[in-house]
Scaffold this active site. Sequence first.
Site, PDB file in Angstrom:
ATOM      1  N   ALA A  27       0.861  -1.188   0.000  1.00 43.11           N
ATOM      2  CA  ALA A  27       0.000   0.000   0.000  1.00 43.11           C
ATOM      3  C   ALA A  27       0.894   1.234   0.000  1.00 43.11           C
ATOM      4  CB  ALA A  27      -0.918  -0.027   1.216  1.00 43.11           C
ATOM      5  N   TYR A  28       0.277   2.402  -0.150  1.00 44.93           N
ATOM      6  CA  TYR A  28       1.037   3.632  -0.391  1.00 44.93           C
ATOM      7  C   TYR A  28       0.726   4.719   0.635  1.00 44.93           C
ATOM      8  CZ  TYR A  28       2.332   1.245  -4.582  1.00 44.93           C
ATOM      9  OH  TYR A  28       2.858   0.314  -5.428  1.00 44.93           O
TER      10      TYR A  28
END
Lengths: 163, 163
Positions: A27-28
Site C-alpha cells: 500500500a502507499y
Amino acid sequence: MEIERKFKVITTPILLEQYEKKEIEQAYLCTDPVIRIRKSNEEYYMTYKSIQDITLSNIALCCQEVELPLTEEAYLHLKKKIDGNIITKTRYLIPIAGGYIAELDIFHGHLKGLCFTEVEFSNEKEAAAFIPPEWFGEDVSFDKRFKNNYLTFINSYTELGIN
Amino acid sequence: MEIERKFKVITTPILLEQYEKKEIEQAYLCTDPVIRIRKSNEEYYMTYKSIQDITLSNIALCCQEVELPLTEEAYLHLKKKIDGNIITKTRYLIPIAGGYIAELDIFHGHLKGLCFTEVEFSNEKEAAAFIPPEWFGEDVSFDKRFKNNYLTFINSYTELGIN
C-alpha cells in the site's frame, strides 16, 4: 537505479507452483515520491521511489529506489496511514532465457483478474535487446494502468478497462 | 552512520544571529524504525533511522540514517499522518574548536524553554576525545528526554522534568 520492462501475459506457464513465489501485500503513503509499504512473505519493507529522477527512454522505465526494512509492528502501524486500497498479489519468480527472471504478478482481492509480468535489467541496452518469451503479451511499460501506485486507487479490475 | 554527542547548554553564545541557522519543523510517522518528516528552511525530507542497528558505546550514539528528498506537496500530505505533535525549533550552526560544528537547537511552541546542542563526529574515537566548549553543559547523549522522537509525544517543556 531500477530498469525494468512490463508485459501483459498471454498464458501463464503451466505448473506455476514449481516456482519460487512471494505472497505480497502493499500500500502507499505517498505517490510523488512513491512511498510504499510492503509485506513480502514474512518480510516487511518501506520503499521510496523518486518520481522526479525518472529517466524516460523509449524502452524501459528507470527510477531511483531505496528499500528500507520495517518490523511487523511498524508495518501494521503505517498500514493505518495509507492513501488508497491494499493491493494483494502472488508473485512467481520464473527463470527465462538469457538468465533473466520474469516476475509474474497475479492479483487478488479487488484486482482479481489482473495479471502482468516484469523483467529487471542491469542497463538500458540489455532492456532494449530483450526478446520476450512466447507467453509474454503486449509491452505495457509506459501504461500507467499497470502501475501499482495507480492500481491502489482503483476499486475493481473491470474499472481498469484492460482487454 | 551517524555518530553524535548531545549536551545541555549552560549559556548560548552571544550574538546568535551571526551564525547560519535553519528554521526546522519536524514530525514522526513511526518511532521504531524512526520515520521522520522535516522541513528545514525551504527544503523537505523524509529520514529513516534504524533503531535495530544502533550500536551503543559508552560515548556516542550511532545509528543508520537515510535521508530522502520530499516535495513540499508530499511533506504536507505526510504531515496529515503524523503520530505526535509537530516540533518546531531554530537550529544554529556554530563553529567550535577542532573544526566541529555545534548544532544548537532552540525549541519553540509547546517545547518553548528547551534547548540543547549536538556535535557530529566521523568516528567513535573522535567522539570520545572531544572536549566540549565552556558553554556546553551536561552530556545527555543517552537521556531519552532529549530525543526528538520522544519530545514529539510531550505536551510541554515542564512535563519533561529537566532542571
